[in-house]
Design a protein around this motif. Sequence first.
Motif, PDB file in Angstrom:
ATOM      1  N   PRO A 138     -66.780  11.872 -52.545  1.00 56.48           N
ATOM      2  CA  PRO A 138     -66.198  10.536 -52.388  1.00 56.48           C
ATOM      3  C   PRO A 138     -65.433  10.364 -51.075  1.00 56.48           C
ATOM      4  CG  PRO A 138     -65.098  11.735 -54.154  1.00 56.48           C
ATOM      5  CD  PRO A 138     -66.240  12.559 -53.705  1.00 56.48           C
ATOM      6  N   ARG A 139     -64.858  11.430 -50.551  1.00 55.88           N
ATOM      7  CA  ARG A 139     -64.171  11.334 -49.257  1.00 55.88           C
ATOM      8  C   ARG A 139     -65.170  11.037 -48.139  1.00 55.88           C
ATOM      9  NH1 ARG A 139     -58.874  13.480 -48.484  1.00 55.88           N
ATOM     10  NH2 ARG A 139     -57.953  14.014 -50.494  1.00 55.88           N
ATOM     11  N   ASP A 140     -66.328  11.685 -48.191  1.00 56.34           N
ATOM     12  CA  ASP A 140     -67.358  11.412 -47.194  1.00 56.34           C
ATOM     13  C   ASP A 140     -67.834   9.969 -47.280  1.00 56.34           C
ATOM     14  OD1 ASP A 140     -67.157  14.049 -46.371  1.00 56.34           O
ATOM     15  OD2 ASP A 140     -68.968  14.700 -47.438  1.00 56.34           O
ATOM     16  N   ASP A 141     -68.073   9.492 -48.498  1.00 55.63           N
ATOM     17  CA  ASP A 141     -68.519   8.113 -48.678  1.00 55.63           C
ATOM     18  C   ASP A 141     -67.443   7.124 -48.233  1.00 55.63           C
ATOM     19  OD1 ASP A 141     -70.874   9.131 -49.640  1.00 55.63           O
ATOM     20  OD2 ASP A 141     -70.437   8.721 -51.755  1.00 55.63           O
ATOM     21  N   ALA A 142     -66.188   7.411 -48.546  1.00 57.42           N
ATOM     22  CA  ALA A 142     -65.087   6.532 -48.126  1.00 57.42           C
ATOM     23  C   ALA A 142     -64.961   6.520 -46.609  1.00 57.42           C
ATOM     24  CB  ALA A 142     -63.775   6.986 -48.763  1.00 57.42           C
ATOM     25  N   GLN A 143     -65.147   7.659 -45.971  1.00 57.94           N
ATOM     26  CA  GLN A 143     -65.041   7.714 -44.520  1.00 57.94           C
ATOM     27  C   GLN A 143     -66.133   6.862 -43.872  1.00 57.94           C
ATOM     28  OE1 GLN A 143     -64.915  11.614 -42.815  1.00 57.94           O
ATOM     29  NE2 GLN A 143     -64.101  10.854 -40.901  1.00 57.94           N
ATOM     30  N   ILE A 144     -67.328   6.859 -44.433  1.00 59.29           N
ATOM     31  CA  ILE A 144     -68.410   6.023 -43.907  1.00 59.29           C
ATOM     32  C   ILE A 144     -68.033   4.551 -44.026  1.00 59.29           C
ATOM     33  CG2 ILE A 144     -70.784   5.266 -44.328  1.00 59.29           C
ATOM     34  CD1 ILE A 144     -71.374   8.229 -45.088  1.00 59.29           C
ATOM     35  N   ILE A 145     -67.485   4.163 -45.175  1.00 55.80           N
ATOM     36  CA  ILE A 145     -67.071   2.773 -45.380  1.00 55.80           C
ATOM     37  C   ILE A 145     -66.002   2.383 -44.370  1.00 55.80           C
ATOM     38  CG2 ILE A 145     -65.894   1.200 -46.968  1.00 55.80           C
ATOM     39  CD1 ILE A 145     -67.252   2.800 -49.270  1.00 55.80           C
ATOM     40  N   VAL A 146     -64.983   3.212 -44.235  1.00 56.18           N
ATOM     41  CA  VAL A 146     -63.878   2.921 -43.316  1.00 56.18           C
ATOM     42  C   VAL A 146     -64.377   2.870 -41.876  1.00 56.18           C
ATOM     43  CG1 VAL A 146     -61.725   3.869 -42.384  1.00 56.18           C
ATOM     44  CG2 VAL A 146     -62.100   3.825 -44.852  1.00 56.18           C
ATOM     45  N   TRP A 147     -65.268   3.764 -41.537  1.00 58.36           N
ATOM     46  CA  TRP A 147     -65.774   3.886 -40.181  1.00 58.36           C
ATOM     47  C   TRP A 147     -66.552   2.648 -39.748  1.00 58.36           C
ATOM     48  CZ3 TRP A 147     -64.719   7.757 -36.858  1.00 58.36           C
ATOM     49  CH2 TRP A 147     -65.513   7.899 -35.730  1.00 58.36           C
ATOM     50  N   GLU A 148     -67.335   2.077 -40.676  1.00 58.07           N
ATOM     51  CA  GLU A 148     -68.251   1.000 -40.313  1.00 58.07           C
ATOM     52  C   GLU A 148     -67.653  -0.396 -40.459  1.00 58.07           C
ATOM     53  OE1 GLU A 148     -71.577   1.731 -42.847  1.00 58.07           O
ATOM     54  OE2 GLU A 148     -72.407   3.251 -41.499  1.00 58.07           O
ATOM     55  N   ARG A 149     -66.501  -0.533 -41.081  1.00 62.45           N
ATOM     56  CA  ARG A 149     -65.995  -1.855 -41.419  1.00 62.45           C
ATOM     57  C   ARG A 149     -64.898  -2.307 -40.470  1.00 62.45           C
ATOM     58  NH1 ARG A 149     -65.200  -2.293 -47.429  1.00 62.45           N
ATOM     59  NH2 ARG A 149     -67.439  -2.168 -47.289  1.00 62.45           N
ATOM     60  N   PHE A 150     -64.925  -3.603 -40.182  1.00 57.21           N
ATOM     61  CA  PHE A 150     -63.853  -4.219 -39.404  1.00 57.21           C
ATOM     62  C   PHE A 150     -63.475  -5.527 -40.073  1.00 57.21           C
ATOM     63  CE2 PHE A 150     -61.996  -6.931 -36.209  1.00 57.21           C
ATOM     64  CZ  PHE A 150     -61.063  -6.090 -35.666  1.00 57.21           C
ATOM     65  N   PRO A 151     -62.240  -5.774 -40.392  1.00 65.71           N
ATOM     66  CA  PRO A 151     -61.075  -4.940 -40.126  1.00 65.71           C
ATOM     67  C   PRO A 151     -61.099  -3.677 -40.983  1.00 65.71           C
ATOM     68  CG  PRO A 151     -60.442  -6.823 -41.461  1.00 65.71           C
ATOM     69  CD  PRO A 151     -61.886  -6.996 -41.105  1.00 65.71           C
ATOM     70  N   VAL A 152     -60.480  -2.660 -40.468  1.00 70.20           N
ATOM     71  CA  VAL A 152     -60.472  -1.359 -41.132  1.00 70.20           C
ATOM     72  C   VAL A 152     -59.743  -1.475 -42.469  1.00 70.20           C
ATOM     73  CG1 VAL A 152     -59.715   1.034 -40.964  1.00 70.20           C
ATOM     74  CG2 VAL A 152     -60.532  -0.162 -38.941  1.00 70.20           C
ATOM     75  N   PRO A 153     -60.413  -1.095 -43.576  1.00 66.44           N
ATOM     76  CA  PRO A 153     -59.743  -1.174 -44.873  1.00 66.44           C
ATOM     77  C   PRO A 153     -58.682  -0.082 -45.033  1.00 66.44           C
ATOM     78  CG  PRO A 153     -61.928  -0.236 -45.133  1.00 66.44           C
ATOM     79  CD  PRO A 153     -61.789  -0.623 -43.693  1.00 66.44           C
ATOM     80  N   ARG A 154     -57.751  -0.344 -45.909  1.00 64.36           N
ATOM     81  CA  ARG A 154     -56.712   0.642 -46.231  1.00 64.36           C
ATOM     82  C   ARG A 154     -57.319   1.643 -47.203  1.00 64.36           C
ATOM     83  NH1 ARG A 154     -51.395  -0.745 -49.651  1.00 64.36           N
ATOM     84  NH2 ARG A 154     -53.009  -1.050 -51.196  1.00 64.36           N
ATOM     85  N   LEU A 155     -57.157   2.916 -46.943  1.00 67.61           N
ATOM     86  CA  LEU A 155     -57.663   3.964 -47.819  1.00 67.61           C
ATOM     87  C   LEU A 155     -56.516   4.499 -48.653  1.00 67.61           C
ATOM     88  CD1 LEU A 155     -59.955   5.845 -48.757  1.00 67.61           C
ATOM     89  CD2 LEU A 155     -59.225   7.412 -46.971  1.00 67.61           C
ATOM     90  N   VAL A 156     -56.685   4.467 -49.977  1.00 71.48           N
ATOM     91  CA  VAL A 156     -55.674   4.955 -50.909  1.00 71.48           C
ATOM     92  C   VAL A 156     -56.296   6.067 -51.737  1.00 71.48           C
ATOM     93  CG1 VAL A 156     -54.178   4.350 -52.841  1.00 71.48           C
ATOM     94  CG2 VAL A 156     -54.599   2.678 -51.029  1.00 71.48           C
ATOM     95  N   ILE A 157     -55.612   7.186 -51.815  1.00 71.21           N
ATOM     96  CA  ILE A 157     -56.046   8.298 -52.658  1.00 71.21           C
ATOM     97  C   ILE A 157     -54.992   8.478 -53.738  1.00 71.21           C
ATOM     98  CG2 ILE A 157     -56.600  10.751 -52.748  1.00 71.21           C
ATOM     99  CD1 ILE A 157     -57.487  10.521 -49.834  1.00 71.21           C
ATOM    100  N   CYS A 158     -55.415   8.464 -54.998  1.00 71.72           N
ATOM    101  CA  CYS A 158     -54.444   8.562 -56.082  1.00 71.72           C
ATOM    102  C   CYS A 158     -54.999   9.402 -57.229  1.00 71.72           C
ATOM    103  CB  CYS A 158     -54.037   7.174 -56.580  1.00 71.72           C
ATOM    104  SG  CYS A 158     -55.383   6.183 -57.188  1.00 71.72           S
ATOM    105  N   ASP A 159     -54.087   9.835 -58.092  1.00 67.35           N
ATOM    106  CA  ASP A 159     -54.416  10.630 -59.272  1.00 67.35           C
ATOM    107  C   ASP A 159     -54.023   9.870 -60.521  1.00 67.35           C
ATOM    108  OD1 ASP A 159     -55.119  12.656 -57.511  1.00 67.35           O
ATOM    109  OD2 ASP A 159     -53.188  13.673 -57.684  1.00 67.35           O
TER     110      ASP A 159
END
Length: 120
Positions: A84-105
């Motif tokens: 999921p970190r790899d998939d999230a990085q692809i999403i963040v990398w390709e999108r503008f404006p850059v989305p906020r990434l939140v990691i939670c438990d």
Amino acid sequence: MLLYRENITNAAVMIQPSLISYSFNSLPAPALLDVASIAADRILLLDSYFSVVIFHGMTIAQWRNMGYQNQPEHQAFAQLLQAPRDDAQIIVWERFPVPRLVICDQHGSQVIVFFPYIRT
């Protein structure tokens, strides 16, 4: 204004967020946007266009905190954590404006993460 500028996929995510489930039992698969998708042995990736959330179930979070991913006999767990970190990085990398990434438990607090990246 952003809705008109984006492609169909991103515009659809703005209207209906996507939720992907990661587990030992199956490949990453879409999940219902419902509380029933939360499980102790599952990782969820929520993409709501402006925010991307990686949610670790209680068992997954405990195993991660105990360092199982660092042991050679638990390579499958390390891969499950990384997917999921790899998939999230692809999403963040390709999108503008850059989305906020939140990691939670599960039953924990959130951590906001910003990936270091260079746009060309």
